[in-house]
Write a protein that holds these residues in place. Structure first.
Motif, PDB file in Angstrom:
ATOM      1  N   VAL A  76      -2.374   2.334 -14.606  1.00 56.77           N
ATOM      2  CA  VAL A  76      -3.187   2.993 -15.572  1.00 56.77           C
ATOM      3  C   VAL A  76      -2.833   4.275 -15.361  1.00 56.77           C
ATOM      4  O   VAL A  76      -3.369   4.728 -16.914  1.00 56.77           O
ATOM      5  N   ALA A  77      -3.232   4.724 -14.562  1.00 59.53           N
ATOM      6  CA  ALA A  77      -3.328   5.929 -14.530  1.00 59.53           C
ATOM      7  C   ALA A  77      -1.846   6.776 -15.016  1.00 59.53           C
ATOM      8  O   ALA A  77      -1.478   7.642 -16.052  1.00 59.53           O
ATOM      9  N   ALA A  78      -0.596   6.019 -14.168  1.00 65.18           N
ATOM     10  CA  ALA A  78      -0.156   6.389 -14.596  1.00 65.18           C
ATOM     11  C   ALA A  78       0.544   6.643 -16.645  1.00 65.18           C
ATOM     12  O   ALA A  78       1.666   7.493 -16.851  1.00 65.18           O
TER      13      ALA A  78
ATOM     14  N   LYS B 113       0.658  -1.056  -0.640  1.00 67.20           N
ATOM     15  CA  LYS B 113       0.332  -0.137  -0.091  1.00 67.20           C
ATOM     16  C   LYS B 113       0.968   1.271  -0.139  1.00 67.20           C
ATOM     17  O   LYS B 113       1.002   2.032  -0.982  1.00 67.20           O
ATOM     18  N   VAL B 114       2.105   1.394   0.785  1.00 65.24           N
ATOM     19  CA  VAL B 114       2.938   2.316   0.688  1.00 65.24           C
ATOM     20  C   VAL B 114       2.870   2.645  -0.736  1.00 65.24           C
ATOM     21  O   VAL B 114       3.684   3.691  -1.350  1.00 65.24           O
ATOM     22  N   VAL B 115       3.564   1.557  -1.046  1.00 63.58           N
ATOM     23  CA  VAL B 115       4.523   1.847  -2.261  1.00 63.58           C
ATOM     24  C   VAL B 115       3.378   2.315  -3.787  1.00 63.58           C
ATOM     25  O   VAL B 115       3.813   3.486  -4.071  1.00 63.58           O
ATOM     26  N   LEU B 116       2.336   1.902  -3.147  1.00 62.79           N
ATOM     27  CA  LEU B 116       0.830   2.206  -4.331  1.00 62.79           C
ATOM     28  C   LEU B 116       0.817   3.470  -3.460  1.00 62.79           C
ATOM     29  O   LEU B 116       0.451   4.323  -4.940  1.00 62.79           O
ATOM     30  N   ASP B 117       0.662   4.294  -2.939  1.00 64.59           N
ATOM     31  CA  ASP B 117       0.305   5.404  -2.544  1.00 64.59           C
ATOM     32  C   ASP B 117       1.117   6.393  -3.242  1.00 64.59           C
ATOM     33  O   ASP B 117       0.369   7.277  -3.748  1.00 64.59           O
ATOM     34  N   ALA B 118       2.061   6.026  -2.875  1.00 60.50           N
ATOM     35  CA  ALA B 118       3.232   6.498  -3.710  1.00 60.50           C
ATOM     36  C   ALA B 118       3.324   6.969  -5.181  1.00 60.50           C
ATOM     37  O   ALA B 118       3.812   8.113  -5.767  1.00 60.50           O
ATOM     38  N   LEU B 119       2.888   5.647  -5.790  1.00 65.41           N
ATOM     39  CA  LEU B 119       2.949   5.845  -7.416  1.00 65.41           C
ATOM     40  C   LEU B 119       1.714   6.857  -7.467  1.00 65.41           C
ATOM     41  O   LEU B 119       1.542   7.192  -8.695  1.00 65.41           O
ATOM     42  N   ALA B 120       0.596   5.920  -6.945  1.00 62.31           N
ATOM     43  CA  ALA B 120      -0.689   7.289  -7.164  1.00 62.31           C
ATOM     44  C   ALA B 120      -0.931   8.707  -7.055  1.00 62.31           C
ATOM     45  O   ALA B 120      -1.177   9.088  -7.665  1.00 62.31           O
ATOM     46  N   LYS B 121       0.867   8.974  -5.833  1.00 61.24           N
ATOM     47  CA  LYS B 121       1.056  10.368  -5.870  1.00 61.24           C
ATOM     48  C   LYS B 121       1.485  10.856  -6.943  1.00 61.24           C
ATOM     49  O   LYS B 121       1.731  12.334  -7.044  1.00 61.24           O
ATOM     50  N   ALA B 122       2.484  10.305  -8.095  1.00 60.71           N
ATOM     51  CA  ALA B 122       3.780  10.998  -8.301  1.00 60.71           C
ATOM     52  C   ALA B 122       3.111  10.632  -9.595  1.00 60.71           C
ATOM     53  O   ALA B 122       3.588  12.095 -10.951  1.00 60.71           O
ATOM     54  N   GLY B 123       1.793   9.676  -9.745  1.00 59.10           N
ATOM     55  CA  GLY B 123       1.511   9.834 -11.481  1.00 59.10           C
ATOM     56  C   GLY B 123       2.187   9.823 -12.660  1.00 59.10           C
ATOM     57  O   GLY B 123       2.281   9.169 -13.804  1.00 59.10           O
ATOM     58  N   GLY B 124       3.592   9.750 -12.358  1.00 58.77           N
ATOM     59  CA  GLY B 124       4.527   9.444 -13.683  1.00 58.77           C
ATOM     60  C   GLY B 124       6.319  10.206 -12.865  1.00 58.77           C
ATOM     61  O   GLY B 124       5.998  10.390 -12.435  1.00 58.77           O
ATOM     62  N   GLY B 125       6.986   9.889 -13.680  1.00 52.89           N
ATOM     63  CA  GLY B 125       8.345  10.340 -13.568  1.00 52.89           C
ATOM     64  C   GLY B 125       9.431   9.464 -12.890  1.00 52.89           C
ATOM     65  O   GLY B 125       8.497   8.235 -13.147  1.00 52.89           O
ATOM     66  N   ASP B 126      10.230   9.635 -12.143  1.00 55.91           N
ATOM     67  CA  ASP B 126      11.441   9.084 -11.813  1.00 55.91           C
ATOM     68  C   ASP B 126      10.385   7.869 -10.744  1.00 55.91           C
ATOM     69  O   ASP B 126      10.704   6.479 -10.787  1.00 55.91           O
TER      70      ASP B 126
ATOM     71  N   ALA C 231       8.432   2.680  -8.349  1.00 59.11           N
ATOM     72  CA  ALA C 231       7.384   2.354  -7.606  1.00 59.11           C
ATOM     73  C   ALA C 231       6.803   1.383  -8.594  1.00 59.11           C
ATOM     74  O   ALA C 231       6.589  -0.224  -8.148  1.00 59.11           O
ATOM     75  N   ALA C 232       6.203   0.870  -9.926  1.00 58.24           N
ATOM     76  CA  ALA C 232       6.099   0.386 -10.885  1.00 58.24           C
ATOM     77  C   ALA C 232       6.399  -0.825 -11.006  1.00 58.24           C
ATOM     78  O   ALA C 232       6.913  -1.941 -11.387  1.00 58.24           O
TER      79      ALA C 232
END
Length: 256
Positions: A127-129, A81-94, A99-100
């Motif tokens: 998918v959002a990323a 969940k911590v990893v996916l939360d970071a992915l969702a916040k970032a949305g893109g980029g490094d 995280a992916a």
């Protein structure tokens, strides 16, 4: 070359048992510290880690979770969940890319981890990323593939959501529209591979949900040549893979 921990945790001999246990504790503590750094970045705490530090923490997590036990523990203890939360916040980029990579390394077609990611709605974040950052598409597509392939219920849900057809059709549409770059060809090849995997042993509902992807695959097969003098070695290999996966997927397509 850095040697990664084995994917399947070996059973240590009695002589090595104490050392193995200490290493396991040390690794778990390092993963915990890295997760704290990632969570702090996501929370945006004043004086907390910057994006570069978050990426470094995610890369260290990815190193350790090549061990299957640590990958599953990441889900059991809330780390995914911590990893996916970071992915969702970032949305893109490094940060999103790192995280992916963690998600892909943890899942690796392992049903308990795949189910964990799906339950946490991680596919939506991936998918959002994918939609938001073209530079991370190969990485996010690899993670999506690792999460869904070989897990029937997850495959069915992903196809039913429409996201599978969207992602595959977009990747194949880019090359059918004339993008012959090496990166576009590699993304398209990965998308065709995912379509082929999703269509394997699929029921009628899943096949129906994938109809737009099959249409895009047929269009790409007709429009994208099997070879090009403009290709470098990487693009030529990706183009060949693309056609192989398109041909395989075509055999699984439902009749018109």
């Amino acid at each position: 070359m850095i040697r990664r921990p084995p994917r399947s945790t070996p059973k240590p001999s009695s002589a090595a048992s104490d050392v193995y246990k200490r290493q396991t504790v040390d690794h778990a503590q390092r993963i915990g510290a890295c997760l704290e750094a990632v969570a702090a970045w996501t929370a945006g705490a004043p004086g907390g880690p910057d994006a570069a530090a978050c990426v470094a923490a995610l890369e260290e997590i990815e190193y350790f979770i090549e061990d299957l036990d640590f990958a599953r523990d990441l889900c059991k203890l809330g780390g995914m969940k911590v990893v996916l939360d970071a992915l969702a916040k970032a949305g893109g980029g490094d940060v999103a890319r790192a995280a992916a990579v963690v998600v892909a390394a943890a899942a690796q077609n392992d049903p308990p981890v795949q189910a964990c990611v799906a339950k946490l709605k991680g596919l939506g974040s991936l998918v959002a990323a994918w939609r938001g950052d073209a530079a991370t598409r190969r990485t996010t597509l690899a993670a999506i593939s690792a999460v869904v392939r070989g897990n029937g219920p997850v495959e069915d849900a992903f196809a039913a959501s429409g996201a599978a057809a969207e992602v595959v059709a977009a990747a194949l549409g880019a090359v059918a529209g004339g993008d012959g770059s090496s990166d576009a060809l590699r993304v398209a090849a990965a998308a065709a591979f995912l379509l082929d995997a999703l269509a394997c042993d699929a029921g009628p509902d899943r096949l129906a949900a994938l109809a737009p992807a099959f249409a895009a695959a047929a269009d790409a097969a007709a429009r994208v040549s099997a070879s090009s003098d403009a290709d470098d070695e990487s693009a030529a290999a990706a183009r060949l893979q693309l056609h192989e996966f398109l041909a395989s997927a075509a055999k699984r397509a439902p009749p018109p």
